[in-house]
Motif scaffolding. Structure first.
Motif, mmCIF file in Angstrom:
data_model
loop_
_atom_site.group_PDB
_atom_site.id
_atom_site.type_symbol
_atom_site.label_atom_id
_atom_site.label_comp_id
_atom_site.label_asym_id
_atom_site.label_seq_id
_atom_site.Cartn_x
_atom_site.Cartn_y
_atom_site.Cartn_z
ATOM 1 N N SER A 113 6.699 1.860 -0.953
ATOM 2 C CA SER A 113 8.139 1.949 -0.664
ATOM 3 C C SER A 113 8.380 1.464 0.755
ATOM 4 C CB SER A 113 8.664 3.380 -0.828
ATOM 5 O OG SER A 113 8.376 4.171 0.312
ATOM 6 N N GLY A 164 10.508 3.069 -5.810
ATOM 7 C CA GLY A 164 9.887 2.323 -4.725
ATOM 8 C C GLY A 164 9.934 0.834 -4.948
ATOM 9 N N THR A 221 10.467 2.796 2.860
ATOM 10 C CA THR A 221 10.589 3.954 3.760
ATOM 11 C C THR A 221 9.227 4.409 4.258
ATOM 12 O OG1 THR A 221 12.594 4.689 2.620
ATOM 13 C CG2 THR A 221 11.443 6.313 3.966
ATOM 14 N N ARG A 222 8.281 4.568 3.336
ATOM 15 C CA ARG A 222 6.935 4.999 3.738
ATOM 16 C C ARG A 222 6.244 3.930 4.574
ATOM 17 N NH1 ARG A 222 6.980 7.252 -1.560
ATOM 18 N NH2 ARG A 222 5.913 5.419 -2.419
ATOM 19 N N ALA A 223 6.436 2.664 4.227
ATOM 20 C CA ALA A 223 5.827 1.586 5.004
ATOM 21 C C ALA A 223 6.402 1.547 6.413
ATOM 22 C CB ALA A 223 6.043 0.247 4.312
ATOM 23 N N GLN A 267 13.562 1.880 9.016
ATOM 24 C CA GLN A 267 13.605 1.261 7.696
ATOM 25 C C GLN A 267 14.509 0.028 7.639
ATOM 26 O OE1 GLN A 267 16.019 1.234 5.081
ATOM 27 N NE2 GLN A 267 14.610 0.331 3.577
ATOM 28 N N THR A 279 7.524 4.052 8.140
ATOM 29 C CA THR A 279 6.918 5.164 8.878
ATOM 30 C C THR A 279 5.515 4.805 9.335
ATOM 31 O OG1 THR A 279 8.216 6.771 7.619
ATOM 32 C CG2 THR A 279 6.234 7.585 8.729
ATOM 33 N N ALA A 280 4.722 4.223 8.447
ATOM 34 C CA ALA A 280 3.344 3.854 8.788
ATOM 35 C C ALA A 280 3.295 2.800 9.885
ATOM 36 C CB ALA A 280 2.612 3.350 7.547
ATOM 37 N N GLU A 313 0.816 -1.206 0.000
ATOM 38 C CA GLU A 313 0.000 0.000 0.000
ATOM 39 C C GLU A 313 0.855 1.264 0.000
ATOM 40 O OE1 GLU A 313 -2.478 -0.485 3.401
ATOM 41 O OE2 GLU A 313 -3.911 -1.811 2.376
ATOM 42 N N ALA A 314 1.992 1.235 0.702
ATOM 43 C CA ALA A 314 2.851 2.412 0.783
ATOM 44 C C ALA A 314 3.661 2.608 -0.496
ATOM 45 C CB ALA A 314 3.787 2.290 1.982
#
Length: 308
Positions: free
Chosen positions: A19, A56, A21-23, A31, A25-26, A16-17
């Motif tokens: 990437s 990504g 990095t974004r995953a 990382q 954070t969520a 869903e993210a």
């Protein structure tokens, strides 16, 4: 390593993210920790789940297979947990009520205590309508007493049954010394220069208020979102004018007045799970809530000071 539900949730979060990095954070992870976890999952499943690139990550064929299964398994497990909670609590006595802050919840508690003195009544309050609705959906609460702006739908409308308790125009709170305090109703445009205060919420009321102000020809200079007691204090000392429900109780140092033309409307709703233990008592609780609203409206600040 055996595959667990948390691993499926991790795979879904990465997809869903888009990437790592974004995953990370969520998920609240560093990382590198997420990368190491993904490698362990991939080893357990026998292949690479995501291809890494400059833009990504993208699921591989194996990743798509696992994601398809996860989209079936995760909601099914969540539904199982919710049904188990409701089943385990179906034998309990009493009423478990949830609501946002306001006089109706207290009025409902009072009426239930008077008419069923042997029944236990517990309450849970929150500024979050979403939290209250979910509490009923998963079986932690029997009834949700909350409100929505205008014709907006309530949260979890697909899982819960909802009935309208009452519908009120939104009022404005003014300090008694305010130059407009003697008026019986106020055009919103005449309050264009004021700072405002209101309790927070996760519905659309803030957006509806902003839109009403734009239609009246202005943008609010400042809006303080805080708890009810702080809203009252800010109005009493003249720091702001406030938004409130028509059922707001008479309070020293302030008056409430309806806004001309009712540019904002608040709908009081009662919600319950149609398969929950309390579904059969919903008509009785709904009538008590409506009676509590009538009593609160009679005692309200606007009625007490003669406002329309």
């Amino acid at each position: 390593m055996d595959l667990e539900l948390r691993h499926l949730k991790t795979i879904r979060a990465i997809a869903e993210a888009g990437s790592l990095t974004r995953a990370a954070t969520a998920l609240g992870l560093a990382q590198p920790a997420l990368s190491a976890q993904l490698k362990r999952i991939e080893r357990a499943l026998g292949g690479v789940l995501f291809e890494r690139g400059r833009e990504g990550v993208r699921a591989t064929a194996l990743g798509d297979l696992v994601l398809d299964r996860a989209r079936v398994v995760l909601p099914a497990v969540c539904e199982l947990q919710e049904e188990a909670v409701r089943f385990a609590r179906d034998g309990a006595d009493g009423y478990r009520l949830g609501g946002t802050h306001g006089p109706l919840l207290g009025g409902l508690v009072d009426r239930l205590a008077r008419t069923e003195p042997e029944a236990s009544v517990s309450t849970h309050t929150s500024w979050s309508e979403r939290e209250i609705a979910r509490g009923v959906a998963v079986g932690r609460l029997d009834f949700a007493l909350l409100g929505v702006c205008g014709e907006s739908g309530p949260f979890d409308a697909d899982r819960l049954a909802w009935a309208e308790v009452a519908r009120d125009p939104v009022y404005v709170m003014l300090p008694t010394a305010h130059p407009l305090a003697r008026r019986t109703e106020l055009p919103l445009a005449e309050l264009a220069g004021e700072a405002w205060t209101d309790v927070p919420g996760d519905g659309c009321f803030g957006d509806c208020f902003a839109a009403a102000c734009v239609r009246a020809g202005f943008t609010p200079a400042r809006v303080y979102e805080t708890d009810t007691a702080s809203c009252v204090h800010l109005v009493q000392v003249g720091r702001a004018v406030g938004l409130c429900r028509a059922t707001f109780p008479a309070t020293p140092g302030l008056v409430t007045r309806p806004l001309a033309g009712a540019p904002l409307v608040w709908r009081h709703l009662l919600g319950w799970h149609p398969e929950g233990r309390a579904a059969g008592r919903a008509p009785t609780v709904l009538q008590h809530a409506r009676d509590a609203h009538s009593e609160a409206l009679t005692r309200s600040a606007g009625r007490a000071t003669g406002a329309k």
